[in-house]
Design a protein around this motif. Structure first.
Motif, mmCIF file in Angstrom:
data_model
loop_
_atom_site.group_PDB
_atom_site.id
_atom_site.type_symbol
_atom_site.label_atom_id
_atom_site.label_comp_id
_atom_site.label_asym_id
_atom_site.label_seq_id
_atom_site.Cartn_x
_atom_site.Cartn_y
_atom_site.Cartn_z
ATOM 1 N N GLU A 196 -70.423 18.663 3.901
ATOM 2 C CA GLU A 196 -69.434 18.283 4.910
ATOM 3 C C GLU A 196 -69.603 16.853 5.395
ATOM 4 N N GLU B 51 -69.315 22.053 -0.190
ATOM 5 C CA GLU B 51 -70.284 21.821 -1.273
ATOM 6 C C GLU B 51 -71.131 20.564 -1.050
ATOM 7 N N PRO B 52 -70.539 19.430 -0.712
ATOM 8 C CA PRO B 52 -71.367 18.227 -0.516
ATOM 9 C C PRO B 52 -71.965 18.103 0.882
ATOM 10 N N GLU C 25 -51.805 21.317 2.578
ATOM 11 C CA GLU C 25 -53.138 21.817 2.251
ATOM 12 C C GLU C 25 -53.474 23.079 3.037
ATOM 13 N N TYR D 146 -71.627 9.236 -0.322
ATOM 14 C CA TYR D 146 -70.262 8.732 -0.424
ATOM 15 C C TYR D 146 -70.179 7.230 -0.543
ATOM 16 N N ALA E 49 -57.095 28.020 -1.534
ATOM 17 C CA ALA E 49 -58.392 27.364 -1.361
ATOM 18 C C ALA E 49 -58.099 26.053 -0.656
ATOM 19 N N CYS E 50 -58.325 26.033 0.601
ATOM 20 C CA CYS E 50 -57.969 24.887 1.420
ATOM 21 C C CYS E 50 -58.789 23.657 1.025
ATOM 22 N N ALA E 51 -58.172 22.501 1.117
ATOM 23 C CA ALA E 51 -58.846 21.262 0.736
ATOM 24 C C ALA E 51 -60.089 21.016 1.587
ATOM 25 N N LYS E 52 -60.092 21.503 2.833
ATOM 26 C CA LYS E 52 -61.284 21.294 3.661
ATOM 27 C C LYS E 52 -62.485 22.048 3.105
ATOM 28 N N ASP E 53 -62.257 23.074 2.282
ATOM 29 C CA ASP E 53 -63.360 23.802 1.661
ATOM 30 C C ASP E 53 -64.139 22.929 0.683
ATOM 31 N N GLN E 54 -63.488 21.883 0.167
ATOM 32 C CA GLN E 54 -64.177 21.012 -0.780
ATOM 33 C C GLN E 54 -65.328 20.260 -0.119
ATOM 34 N N TRP E 55 -65.312 20.173 1.204
ATOM 35 C CA TRP E 55 -66.389 19.490 1.904
ATOM 36 C C TRP E 55 -67.615 20.376 2.100
#
Length: 50
Positions: free
Chosen positions: A37, A34-35, A21, A44, A26-32
């Motif tokens: 972090e 939006e919601p 990753e 969740y 676009a690193c997977a940590k970037d997905q956090w």
């Protein structure tokens, strides 16, 4: 396979995935981002009851 060896195998898999990753554009940590972090834990929690 014993539970201990399964745990070690899973840990190794996640270590490899995390390393992969880091190489993605676009690193997977970037997905956090939006919601929020993970700061809002209620986002969740499963709501279906299953």
């Amino acid at each position: 396979m014993t539970r201990g060896s399964e745990s070690r195998l899973d840990a190794a898999k996640f270590k490899v995935i995390a390393a992969m990753e880091q190489r993605l554009p676009a690193c997977a940590k970037d997905q956090w981002a939006e919601p929020g972090e993970g700061r809002d834990w209620s986002a969740y929690v499963p709501r279906s009851g299953t």
